[in-house]
Write an enzyme that holds these catalytic residues in place. Structure first.
Site, PDB file in Angstrom:
ATOM      1  N   CYS B 149       0.785  -1.379   0.198  1.00  0.00           N
ATOM      2  CA  CYS B 149      -0.612  -0.275  -0.153  1.00  0.00           C
ATOM      3  C   CYS B 149       0.978   1.037  -0.258  1.00  0.00           C
ATOM      4  O   CYS B 149       1.579   1.785   0.787  1.00  0.00           O
ATOM      5  CB  CYS B 149      -0.688  -0.305   1.545  1.00  0.00           C
ATOM      6  N   CYS B 152      -0.518   4.429   1.770  1.00  0.00           N
ATOM      7  CA  CYS B 152      -0.607   3.462   3.309  1.00  0.00           C
ATOM      8  C   CYS B 152       1.265   4.932   3.772  1.00  0.00           C
ATOM      9  O   CYS B 152       1.023   5.001   4.421  1.00  0.00           O
ATOM     10  CB  CYS B 152      -0.766   2.686   3.794  1.00  0.00           C
ATOM     11  N   ASP B 153       2.327   3.351   2.483  1.00  0.00           N
ATOM     12  CA  ASP B 153       3.141   3.894   3.115  1.00  0.00           C
ATOM     13  C   ASP B 153       5.139   5.095   3.099  1.00  0.00           C
ATOM     14  O   ASP B 153       5.421   5.446   3.037  1.00  0.00           O
ATOM     15  CB  ASP B 153       4.095   2.143   3.551  1.00  0.00           C
TER      16      ASP B 153
END
Lengths: 334, 334
Positions: B149, B152-153
């Site tokens: 992701c 997300c990261d």
């Protein structure tokens, strides 16, 4: 159209949860969407920019607002979010359309402006049918205990353990009334005839509730109101007229739910070639938001006479924007 | 089951947007829903209570939050709203089910408790797919620079100004890769074929970035790691295999983002009799949320491999609760 006319990638008609959600997704996909907030006012629907939520004082079932939110406030947030990503909002109605399978589609506003678009998202919703009584709309708008949606409003504290009236005789009236029996002291279905139109199973489900009653041969002639402890005008009774004798009587209630159906806001596309289902709602292709006309999509209550919730309308608004994006991409129009 | 066993009206399995929205609607309809937050961990899916949004730092497209909201915060609000109306939350996984067309359905938790329910709403979502390489999971779990992701990261300091690899060729791979161009020195899309599956607009959006590259006809054969200055194992390179020549080569990267699709979290219902579609997602009946088994409904990404948005999942969660309510009503179970 002339060479100089701009062709929009996406024009969205309607400004309820479906329209604004379509705009959020279309704007984030760089499709420069334009939202026309309404369609021409049409009878019997009361057409509102912002949709039916503009009549809802307290939305408790839209996920993400644990303490509830007012309908107009929520629509303001949707709009702000759509505009943050570049949505243009036009405070105009679309009064007529000319859909062309070979595109672009042509729309005409109430100021007689012509708008061209490769894709159009129909999101004008549906509106509840009302009784047409004098203070009905005022009490509905101000949280005075009149509503056209038991599922939206029935669980509000103001209706707990109160006698409640439901006007209607069809399946949805039964459904709304049955739902209300969970909260009310007594529910009265008010029906103009001596038998209900609803299916037997729906009638029985309602009538099996210990606090379910029916006022036969009755119509609501008037709504009486009082001022509550917060200084707010709220319903106190409905004046019933007996349709056989003409006699008037008061029925004390803490809420009135009008359940005499909805009308999809489709007047402006009646002769556009869009296919409607047997109930007059826009017919969609399978699980997509595609109508029968290439490049024309529909989202929200204009294509849904069943679930009709803010969250379901928003979900289909998102789908319509993604469907339109794919459609444009497939034709190298973005 | 014995006489004393309680039969729940509605049990909801899964705690993403679909599960909590179903709970909000079911609770407001006085169906006393119980939410089991997860299903047994299953390969290759890493199953999270709260769903994929727990991995999302900034949700900008869920309507109602004009300034964005973090995924975990949003799920907390959904849960709070569901619990406000009486939803019971069980911090348990459901590990197996026994669906009975004649009802009630039987569910078994990871603590070997047996739960009975007239209706079950499947809302366990879907999880990212992985390459299946030996050290992929270890590096993913320990912050070693492997992730499924980017959104997300990708913004983590460890990826700043480093070359980064993205595996995949679809729209989400383009989206993730485009996002990473903001942080990386160079982004390499690694794709097994000589053309991308992604829509043209998504490809162009990516390729227009000055630091965007594509490694065609390439697959990741292995991940090389090193020990950084903190004594932590981190990715140092991916070993690429040319799919036309079979040749191997190292590509030095500071991060690997896997974007090769999702798998529905259906392991716990594999042999339950529920019908799946050709992609392994739960098959629904028409526009409803009904599965082929009476009283079993599905909502969110477990039944949607197409739209897969928080708002669409929430919309179907609402539908599932309303469908379950009708189903119970038709059978006099409420």
């Amino acid at each position: 159209m002339s060479e100089s006319d701009q062709i929009h990638k996406v024009v969205i008609i309607g400004s309820g949860p479906a329209g604004w959600t379509a705009a959020i997704y279309a704007a984030r996909a760089n499709l420069d969407p334009v939202v026309y907030v309404g369609v021409a006012k049409q009878s019997p629907a009361i057409q509102l920019p912002g949709g039916q939520l503009m009549l809802t004082t307290d939305v408790e079932n839209y996920p993400g607002f644990p303490d509830g939110v007012s309908g107009p406030q929520m629509m303001q947030m949707f709009q702000k979010q759509a505009e943050r990503f570049g949505t243009k909002t036009q405070p105009r109605d679309i009064v007529s359309v000319e859909f062309n399978s070979d595109g672009p589609h042509k729309l005409v506003t109430d100021k007689d402006e012509t708008v061209y678009a490769h894709t159009v998202i129909l999101a004008t919703g549906a509106t509840a049918n009302w009784l047409g009584l004098e203070n009905e709309q005022r009490l509905a708008r101000n949280g005075g205990g009149v509503s056209a949606c038991a599922v939206c409003d029935g669980a509000l504290p103001m209706f707990r353990d109160k006698p409640l009236a439901v006007v209607g005789g069809g399946d949805s009236a039964m459904e709304e009334a049955t739902y209300l029996t969970k909260f009310a002291s007594t529910v009265y279905i008010i029906h103009r005839r001596d038998e209900l139109r609803a299916s037997k199973v729906m009638q029985e489900r309602y009538l099996s509730k210990p606090n379910a009653e029916v006022k036969w041969n009755s119509v609501v002639e008037d709504i009486k109101s009082t001022t509550n402890e917060h200084g707010q005008e709220v319903i106190s009774a409905v004046v019933l007229k007996d349709t056989t004798t003409g006699e008037l009587s008061d029925l004390e209630v803490g809420g009135l739910f009008v359940a005499i159906g909805h009308t999809p806001a489709t007047g402006f596309i009646k002769d556009s070639g869009v296919t409607f289902n047997e109930k007059g709602y826009v017919q969609l292709d399978g699980k997509t938001t595609e109508t029968n006309i290439p490049g024309v999509f529909a989202a929200g209550d204009i294509a849904d006479d069943h679930y009709r919730q803010a969250i379901t309308a928003a979900g289909t608004g998102c789908q319509a924007a993604l469907d339109a994006e794919h459609w444009l991409g497939d034709r190298d129009l973005i």
